[in-house]
Design a protein around this motif. Structure first.
Motif, mmCIF file in Angstrom:
data_model
loop_
_atom_site.group_PDB
_atom_site.id
_atom_site.type_symbol
_atom_site.label_atom_id
_atom_site.label_comp_id
_atom_site.label_asym_id
_atom_site.label_seq_id
_atom_site.Cartn_x
_atom_site.Cartn_y
_atom_site.Cartn_z
ATOM 1 N N ARG A 144 0.666 2.957 -3.010
ATOM 2 C CA ARG A 144 1.223 2.327 -2.600
ATOM 3 C C ARG A 144 2.172 3.705 -2.007
ATOM 4 N NH1 ARG A 144 1.479 -3.335 -5.300
ATOM 5 N NH2 ARG A 144 -0.330 -2.892 -6.896
ATOM 6 N N ASP A 145 2.270 4.469 -1.722
ATOM 7 C CA ASP A 145 3.030 5.055 -1.123
ATOM 8 C C ASP A 145 3.533 4.482 0.621
ATOM 9 O OD1 ASP A 145 2.058 6.682 1.673
ATOM 10 O OD2 ASP A 145 0.611 6.544 -0.429
ATOM 11 N N ASP A 146 4.784 4.666 1.176
ATOM 12 C CA ASP A 146 4.868 4.107 2.695
ATOM 13 C C ASP A 146 5.231 5.122 3.625
ATOM 14 O OD1 ASP A 146 5.894 2.176 0.921
ATOM 15 O OD2 ASP A 146 7.424 2.886 0.053
ATOM 16 N N MET A 175 4.984 3.446 7.367
ATOM 17 C CA MET A 175 5.501 2.719 7.681
ATOM 18 C C MET A 175 6.145 3.951 8.293
ATOM 19 S SD MET A 175 7.757 1.149 3.871
ATOM 20 C CE MET A 175 7.276 -0.311 3.660
ATOM 21 N N SER A 231 0.495 -7.789 0.826
ATOM 22 C CA SER A 231 1.354 -6.641 0.770
ATOM 23 C C SER A 231 2.222 -6.646 2.139
ATOM 24 C CB SER A 231 0.318 -5.721 0.422
ATOM 25 O OG SER A 231 -0.310 -5.143 1.549
ATOM 26 N N ASP A 232 3.169 -5.505 1.929
ATOM 27 C CA ASP A 232 3.776 -4.847 3.063
ATOM 28 C C ASP A 232 2.696 -4.477 4.484
ATOM 29 O OD1 ASP A 232 5.925 -5.411 2.403
ATOM 30 O OD2 ASP A 232 6.785 -3.542 1.236
ATOM 31 N N TYR A 233 1.842 -3.325 3.591
ATOM 32 C CA TYR A 233 0.870 -3.369 4.438
ATOM 33 C C TYR A 233 -0.264 -4.390 5.484
ATOM 34 C CZ TYR A 233 -2.939 -0.457 6.106
ATOM 35 O OH TYR A 233 -4.090 0.286 7.025
#
Length: 519
Positions: A367-369, A372, A421-423
């Protein structure tokens, strides 16, 4: 080590050698050189190596046997084996082994500083078969003109000025490494055969075989030829050969001293054009090393990740004229601008592609960013590439492929069942943005379908394949999406006449469609 004597050898001269006779010494009459002359030559060889004598040792005289007069020839010397044997021609290398330059470079490079070791640079000459494949000088010039007019425009790692000033001269056509580079140029410009579509042609096999013969030359021309072979294999979907050839080229670059520690002894370059050429060769290797793994993250790269203070290629047009300005260099950490050289922007994109593949290999399930930051950087680079007077297709498609690779896990799965998810949301946005861009440029402006096939690079194949696959897996397609898929597939058909990997992607799309219909 015992020296053969007259009693232990079936081949001995009928009389003593002239040197022993003149000194009134006992001669064992051994052939082709008696024991006394052999020992004396060994001592002279040692004296030469210690004193670095540039002349012949005065004691190192040839061992010569004179043919006895016909009237005195005995019956025992009348057979061919017992007749007079002339001493072999005197050669300054006959008394000691000549060591090749690459061998010393790896075993004890410090010896090269003193210049007291004789080295050998001989490489097997080109066979008549290779020269026949290469063609005459007019054919070579046509091949070179096509290469620099097409491939060189998006993969410029061979100095155009040095090539025309040196390697097209007749005096260089006997050099095996020059012949290999010319043969690789002809290979990369060759279209796949019309009949059987296999790109493993006779020219391909001959070039690969001749590369193995010439690689001992430790020449940058051989490395450049190897990169062209790797590009040919990548563009035609020849695996695992493309992956293995790139790894071999990386090792060859290290052997040449390219991108290694300054303490490693290597050939010294004395012009900025040569320094720039070596830098571009390394970046071309990095580009291929990243792109060859774009569809299968997880395999280690053959080249290390570039550092932020690494210099990028200089201005392409100036370099083609043989001009390299030290004050115009930029590094990976320099701000990206539309004024940077075309190849420099592709190199930056290749560095980011490497980071994307490393991320997918290790972290994309967490779940790392990190994704981004990669997304922002690639999007910024895409904006720079698009917002200029004449956007370059090759830059844009390479960045598209890197950006699409970042979201391959989402694109390759059933988007409807993907956990929100954001991804995944960002993946849908990227897919739609690329679809809109393709619809505006590919379909309305026909910037792709109308291009000369010889000008097309293989960088756009991956993102086109993934976009088509994602829309095909989607349960509902809009009219625009259907048009994009249709146009991309037509584009693959057009590119297939130049790069065989386009035909491979078409077959993979068909397989996806069959699987979807089967389920």
């Amino acid at each position: 080590m015992q020296t053969p004597s007259a009693n232990s050898s079936l081949e001995s001269a009928p009389q003593a050698c002239q040197s022993c006779r003149s000194r009134k010494r006992k001669c064992d009459k051994a052939l082709p050189r008696c024991a006394y002359c052999t020992n004396r030559a060994t001592r002279c060889s040692l004296m030469r190596s210690r004193a670095d004598s540039r002349g012949q040792c005065r004691r190192d005289q040839p061992c010569e046997y004179w043919k006895p007069p016909a009237t005195s020839r005995s019956a025992t010397t009348s057979t061919p084996e017992r007749e007079w044997f002339p001493s072999p021609p005197k050669d300054k290398h006959s008394d000691f082994q000549t060591i090749s330059f690459p061998t010393i470079l790896f075993l004890d490079p410090d010896l090269l500083r003193y210049g007291q070791v004789e080295t050998l640079h001989a490489v097997a000459p080109a066979t008549p078969h290779i020269l026949h494949l290469l063609g005459n000088l007019d054919e070579i010039r046509i091949t070179a003109e096509k290469f620099f007019g097409h491939i060189h425009q998006w993969m410029p790692f061979i100095s155009k000025k040095r090539f025309y000033d040196l390697y097209l001269q007749p005096s260089f056509h006997t050099r095996s490494d020059v012949v290999l580079l010319l043969l690789a140029m002809k290979l990369i410009m060759a279209f796949p055969p019309v009949g059987p579509r296999s790109p493993r042609t006779a020219l391909y096999h001959a070039t690969k075989h001749f590369y193995v013969v010439v690689e001992d030359s430790l020449s940058i021309l051989a490395l450049q030829a190897g990169l062209l072979v790797a590009l040919y294999e990548l563009g035609h979907g020849i695996y695992p050969a493309a992956f293995l050839t790139i790894g071999s080229c990386a090792r060859y670059a290290y052997a040449l001293g390219i991108n290694v520690s300054p303490r490693v002894s290597t050939k010294r370059v004395i012009t900025l054009v040569e320094v720039e050429e070596r830098r571009r060769v390394w970046w071309a290797l990095v580009v291929l090393d990243r792109f060859v793994s774009i569809g299968c993250p997880g395999r280690p790269f053959a080249t290390p990740d570039p550092k932020l203070d690494d210099l990028l290629p200089a201005d392409d047009a100036a370099w083609d004229r043989g001009i390299v300005r030290p004050d115009s260099f930029s590094t990976l950490s320099s701000p990206m601008t539309g004024h940077m050289s075309k190849f420099a922007l592709v190199c930056q994109a290749a560095r980011l592609l490497g980071e994307v593949l490393n991320y997918l290999s290790n972290h994309y399930t967490s779940r790392d960013d990190s994704w981004m930051q990669l997304d922002r950087t690639l999007t910024s680079m895409l904006t720079v590439a698009l917002n200029i007077d004449c956007p370059d297709y090759d830059q844009i498609t390479f960045i598209y492929s890197a950006l699409v690779a970042l979201y391959t896990p989402w694109l390759s799965s059933n988007a409807a069942e993907e956990v929100e998810s954001d991804y995944s949301r960002r993946g849908r946005v990227v897919l739609q943005q690329i679809t809109n861009q393709i619809n505006a440029n590919l379909i309305e402006r026909q910037c792709f379908l109308g291009r000369d096939p010889e000008d097309i690079s293989p960088w756009g194949m991956y993102f086109g394949y993934q976009v088509c696959g994602a829309h095909m897996r989607s349960g509902r397609k809009s009219q625009q999406e259907a048009e994009v898929v249709k146009s991309l597939r037509e584009g693959f058909v057009a590119i297939n006449m130049r790069w065989g990997v386009a035909g491979v992607y078409l077959q993979l799309l068909e397989a996806q469609q069959v699987i979807r219909l089967g389920t």
